[in-house]
Design a protein around this motif. Structure first.
Motif, short mmCIF file in Angstrom:
data_model
loop_
_atom_site.label_atom_id
_atom_site.label_comp_id
_atom_site.label_asym_id
_atom_site.label_seq_id
_atom_site.Cartn_x
_atom_site.Cartn_y
_atom_site.Cartn_z
N LYS A 61 36.90 53.91 -6.21
CA LYS A 61 36.53 52.41 -7.06
C LYS A 61 34.96 52.27 -7.23
O LYS A 61 33.93 53.16 -5.70
CB LYS A 61 36.94 51.66 -6.05
CG LYS A 61 36.63 49.67 -7.21
CD LYS A 61 37.50 48.74 -6.40
CE LYS A 61 37.00 47.52 -7.10
NZ LYS A 61 37.68 46.52 -6.65
N ASN A 133 30.59 42.61 5.38
CA ASN A 133 31.19 41.50 4.76
C ASN A 133 30.69 41.67 3.23
O ASN A 133 31.67 42.09 2.64
CB ASN A 133 30.61 41.00 5.56
CG ASN A 133 31.40 40.59 6.95
OD1 ASN A 133 32.48 40.94 6.73
ND2 ASN A 133 31.09 39.36 7.18
N GLN A 136 32.15 44.79 1.56
CA GLN A 136 33.71 44.42 1.36
C GLN A 136 33.60 43.53 0.07
O GLN A 136 34.62 44.01 -0.90
CB GLN A 136 33.94 44.11 2.81
CG GLN A 136 34.07 45.08 3.21
CD GLN A 136 35.03 46.61 3.47
OE1 GLN A 136 35.81 46.49 2.55
NE2 GLN A 136 34.21 47.27 3.72
N LYS A 137 33.18 42.65 0.53
CA LYS A 137 33.56 41.03 -0.34
C LYS A 137 33.22 41.92 -1.81
O LYS A 137 33.61 41.88 -3.00
CB LYS A 137 32.67 39.83 -0.55
CG LYS A 137 32.26 39.41 -1.88
CD LYS A 137 30.74 38.42 -1.24
CE LYS A 137 31.63 36.89 -2.22
NZ LYS A 137 30.36 36.13 -2.31
N TYR A 138 31.68 42.57 -2.13
CA TYR A 138 31.65 43.48 -3.55
C TYR A 138 32.55 43.63 -4.25
O TYR A 138 32.90 44.89 -5.44
CB TYR A 138 30.30 43.72 -3.62
CG TYR A 138 29.27 42.49 -3.61
CD1 TYR A 138 29.22 40.82 -4.23
CD2 TYR A 138 27.73 42.87 -3.03
CE1 TYR A 138 28.43 40.60 -3.60
CE2 TYR A 138 27.44 42.05 -3.41
CZ TYR A 138 27.13 40.13 -3.29
OH TYR A 138 26.27 39.63 -3.68
N LEU A 139 33.60 44.68 -3.14
CA LEU A 139 34.69 46.03 -3.46
C LEU A 139 35.34 45.16 -3.94
O LEU A 139 36.88 45.98 -4.76
CB LEU A 139 34.47 47.07 -2.55
CG LEU A 139 33.53 47.64 -2.77
CD1 LEU A 139 33.29 48.68 -1.33
CD2 LEU A 139 32.96 49.24 -4.14
N LYS A 140 35.86 44.19 -3.67
CA LYS A 140 37.19 43.16 -4.00
C LYS A 140 37.57 42.78 -5.38
O LYS A 140 36.64 43.29 -6.56
CB LYS A 140 37.32 42.03 -3.70
CG LYS A 140 37.86 42.86 -1.77
CD LYS A 140 37.99 40.63 -1.28
CE LYS A 140 37.81 42.24 0.90
NZ LYS A 140 38.46 40.72 0.66
#
Length: 140
Positions: A61, A133, A136-140
């Motif tokens: 991604k 964190n 991880q948040k920006y990759l969702k």
């Protein structure tokens, strides 16, 4: 006219200084890499400029971050004592028995590379938790 000039010049100067300060802050951290791996599985996250790239055994991604998101990452990294991340103690040790991937960060700042101690994927030392964190948040 003279009065208007006296007001406008300082205002433009302040805007210029503000923009150059943000640009300087953005150029401090050049690259962040997060790697987590174990036998047969891996997760790699790279952050550079405004690009966030994920590569793993199950997915790939790529995300282009907004200017606000990039500044947020730089602000988080600026709170971390980079020279000490290699000595951080992991809060758990599941990676020793292959119950978790072994994770670590490499942060390149001003041509100096800082490598964190190893930790269980998903459970970094508290000093790195906010950075983990937000990536991880920006990759969702």
């Amino acid at each position: 006219m003279n009065f208007l000039l006296k007001i406008t010049v300082p205002f433009i100067f302040i805007i210029f200084l503000s923009c150059s300060a943000q640009e300087k802050n953005k150029k401090e951290v050049f690259k962040i890499s997060y790697k987590a791996e174990t036998r047969g599985s891996f997760i790699i996250i790279h952050f550079k400029d405004s690009s966030l790239v994920l590569k793993s055994t199950s997915a790939d991604k790529s995300v282009v971050l907004s200017n606000a998101e990039v500044i947020n990452i730089y602000n988080i990294v600026s709170k971390i004592k980079l020279s000490e991340i290699g000595a951080l103690i992991a809060p758990s040790n599941e990676r020793y028995k292959d119950a978790a991937l072994t994770g670590s960060f490499i942060i390149l700042k001003n041509d100096t590379s800082y490598t964190s101690s190893n930790f269980d994927h998903g459970n970094p030392p508290k000093e790195l938790q906010e950075l983990y964190n937000i990536l991880q948040k920006y990759l969702k």
